[in-house]
Design a protein around this motif. Structure first.
Motif, PDB file in Angstrom:
ATOM      1  N   LYS A  43      54.851  36.796  33.085  1.00  9.00           N
ATOM      2  CA  LYS A  43      56.349  37.213  33.373  1.00  9.00           C
ATOM      3  C   LYS A  43      56.912  36.521  34.197  1.00  9.00           C
ATOM      4  CE  LYS A  43      59.044  41.156  34.380  1.00  9.00           C
ATOM      5  NZ  LYS A  43      59.024  42.688  34.665  1.00  9.00           N
ATOM      6  N   HIS A  44      56.339  36.015  35.241  1.00  5.72           N
ATOM      7  CA  HIS A  44      57.084  35.533  36.532  1.00  5.72           C
ATOM      8  C   HIS A  44      56.947  34.101  36.845  1.00  5.72           C
ATOM      9  CE1 HIS A  44      58.745  39.330  38.110  1.00  5.72           C
ATOM     10  NE2 HIS A  44      57.658  39.861  37.738  1.00  5.72           N
ATOM     11  N   TYR A  45      55.872  33.480  36.127  1.00  2.96           N
ATOM     12  CA  TYR A  45      55.608  32.168  36.652  1.00  2.96           C
ATOM     13  C   TYR A  45      55.774  30.874  35.400  1.00  2.96           C
ATOM     14  CZ  TYR A  45      54.133  34.022  40.951  1.00  2.96           C
ATOM     15  OH  TYR A  45      54.429  34.655  42.038  1.00  2.96           O
ATOM     16  N   GLU A  46      56.167  29.899  35.774  1.00  8.58           N
ATOM     17  CA  GLU A  46      56.390  28.760  34.681  1.00  8.58           C
ATOM     18  C   GLU A  46      54.857  28.253  34.625  1.00  8.58           C
ATOM     19  OE1 GLU A  46      58.198  24.185  34.794  1.00  8.58           O
ATOM     20  OE2 GLU A  46      59.635  25.846  35.492  1.00  8.58           O
ATOM     21  N   SER A  47      54.294  28.115  35.918  1.00 12.88           N
ATOM     22  CA  SER A  47      52.851  27.610  35.749  1.00 12.88           C
ATOM     23  C   SER A  47      51.762  28.608  36.242  1.00 12.88           C
ATOM     24  CB  SER A  47      52.785  26.203  36.413  1.00 12.88           C
ATOM     25  OG  SER A  47      51.630  25.638  36.213  1.00 12.88           O
ATOM     26  N   GLU A  87      56.562  23.443  42.355  1.00 11.48           N
ATOM     27  CA  GLU A  87      56.820  24.047  43.757  1.00 11.48           C
ATOM     28  C   GLU A  87      57.620  25.185  43.428  1.00 11.48           C
ATOM     29  OE1 GLU A  87      58.236  21.580  46.649  1.00 11.48           O
ATOM     30  OE2 GLU A  87      56.630  20.009  46.386  1.00 11.48           O
ATOM     31  N   GLY A  88      57.544  26.250  43.972  1.00 11.80           N
ATOM     32  CA  GLY A  88      58.172  27.571  43.719  1.00 11.80           C
ATOM     33  C   GLY A  88      58.223  28.435  42.566  1.00 11.80           C
ATOM     34  N   LYS A  89      57.365  27.749  41.502  1.00 11.35           N
ATOM     35  CA  LYS A  89      57.132  28.431  40.177  1.00 11.35           C
ATOM     36  C   LYS A  89      55.729  28.351  39.833  1.00 11.35           C
ATOM     37  CE  LYS A  89      61.862  26.788  38.696  1.00 11.35           C
ATOM     38  NZ  LYS A  89      62.654  25.892  37.764  1.00 11.35           N
ATOM     39  N   THR A  90      54.919  28.407  40.683  1.00 10.15           N
ATOM     40  CA  THR A  90      53.411  28.234  40.242  1.00 10.15           C
ATOM     41  C   THR A  90      52.770  29.301  40.959  1.00 10.15           C
ATOM     42  OG1 THR A  90      53.552  25.781  40.129  1.00 10.15           O
ATOM     43  CG2 THR A  90      51.317  26.632  40.384  1.00 10.15           C
ATOM     44  N   LEU A  91      51.952  30.041  40.289  1.00  4.19           N
ATOM     45  CA  LEU A  91      51.057  31.036  41.002  1.00  4.19           C
ATOM     46  C   LEU A  91      49.537  30.423  40.718  1.00  4.19           C
ATOM     47  CD1 LEU A  91      50.294  33.750  42.040  1.00  4.19           C
ATOM     48  CD2 LEU A  91      49.683  34.551  39.625  1.00  4.19           C
ATOM     49  N   ILE A  92      48.826  30.239  41.811  1.00  2.00           N
ATOM     50  CA  ILE A  92      47.216  29.827  41.803  1.00  2.00           C
ATOM     51  C   ILE A  92      46.754  31.312  41.952  1.00  2.00           C
ATOM     52  CG2 ILE A  92      45.630  28.616  42.917  1.00  2.00           C
ATOM     53  CD1 ILE A  92      47.900  26.876  44.129  1.00  2.00           C
ATOM     54  N   PHE A  93      45.650  31.782  40.808  1.00  4.30           N
ATOM     55  CA  PHE A  93      45.125  32.834  40.770  1.00  4.30           C
ATOM     56  C   PHE A  93      43.488  32.395  40.948  1.00  4.30           C
ATOM     57  CE2 PHE A  93      43.542  36.365  37.749  1.00  4.30           C
ATOM     58  CZ  PHE A  93      43.019  37.223  38.619  1.00  4.30           C
ATOM     59  N   PHE A  94      43.148  32.730  42.240  1.00  8.75           N
ATOM     60  CA  PHE A  94      41.512  32.513  42.368  1.00  8.75           C
ATOM     61  C   PHE A  94      40.674  33.869  42.003  1.00  8.75           C
ATOM     62  CE2 PHE A  94      43.225  29.830  45.614  1.00  8.75           C
ATOM     63  CZ  PHE A  94      42.617  28.422  45.214  1.00  8.75           C
TER      64      PHE A  94
END
Length: 285
Positions: A43-47, A87-94
């Motif tokens: 819902k919230h991130y471009e990448s 930048e500002g539009k990416t979530l890194i999910f570990f």
């Protein structure tokens, strides 16, 4: 079918903060951590860059050059060049953090860098945090997630906020329910007690409208929990911890709710089982 969870509101509030610490979502296996995070991320991130340390152990090499953000980003891109770091539009999910808790040391550097949002998720983290050199105290936010509570179960059944608020108001004010209300509420609560709150069980029940298959799913989840004990507990403690795990429902069913180690196994003594309950608690079980 996605089941609405209370973590959904927490994640929305976390996203609205101008300065967001990296987030660690902790909780037992199969309580819906990964599913909720993915729903929020879409819902919230471009990448969205999802790294699962169980499915893709090669990513454990991303700290080979240190814990700084630019070094980790470089190494992730080296392994998978198609990942986009906007930048500002990416979530890194570990995900499956328990398999590689050392990555939590990098959260301090992600926080200071500030270009990317980071969420970690894992089970057994109370057991594995001791392996982390520095778990970024002061540079992360922790959230504990559990199986569905009764309110979340009512959401899954389709009940609106007004219904739940009315139920709560009656209980707080000790106002008697009508005969119809009591009949409906009792059935709902008994169904919840029978099913438990594990999402896989509740989802199957909602989709089928019956308890068909619920017991098999519950048994598989218990088998998975026991497998985790065998995998992560050290040495001879495995058998003792499983003995305690098996005894919890049996002893809770008695009028005397005090857990008695002497009932766990023939000749069991407290000193032999010292730390077993604490291990299960640390593991989130």
């Amino acid at each position: 079918m996605y089941l609405k969870r209370k973590i959904d509101t927490f994640l929305e509030e976390w996203k609205q903060k101008s300065e967001r610490n990296p987030l660690i979502v902790k909780g037992p296996r199969q309580v819906g951590k990964t599913e909720s995070i993915r729903k929020f991320a879409e819902k919230h991130y471009e990448s969205v860059i999802e790294i699962n340390f169980v499915e893709e152990p090669k990513y454990k090499m991303i700290i080979a050059d240190g814990y700084k953000t630019q070094d980790i980003i470089k190494n992730i891109s080296l392994i998978e060049p198609l990942h986009r770091f906007v930048e500002g539009k990416t979530l890194i999910f570990f995900d499956e953090l328990q398999e590689f808790p050392e990555i939590a040391t990098a959260l301090k550097f992600f926080c200071i860098d500030g270009r990317f949002d980071v969420i970690c998720s894992g089970s057994m983290l109370g057991i594995h945090y001791k392996r982390i050199e520095s778990n970024s105290v002061g540079y992360k936010t922790d959230f504990d997630m559990y199986s569905l509570d009764f309110e979340e179960f009512l959401w899954a059944k389709g009940y609106e906020k007004s219904f739940i608020d009315d139920l709560l108001e009656h209980m707080v004010s000790v106002t008697p329910f009508s005969e119809l209300q009591l009949s409906v509420y009792e059935k709902l609560f008994f169904d919840y007690c029978l099913l438990g709150g594990m999402p896989a069980v509740v989802r199957e029940y909602i989709l089928k409208g019956t308890f068909e298959g619920s017991l098999e799913t519950q048994r598989q989840l218990l088998a998975d929990y026991k497998e985790d004990i065998r995998k992560y507990a050290d040495g001879m403690d495995q058998a003792r911890i499983i003995n305690v795990f098996n005894q919890i429902p049996i002893q809770l069913a008695k009028d005397n709710k005090k857990f008695q180690v002497s009932k766990v196994a023939q000749g069991a003594r407290f000193r032999d089982y010292r730390g077993c309950v604490e291990w299960l608690e640390d593991a989130g079980m």
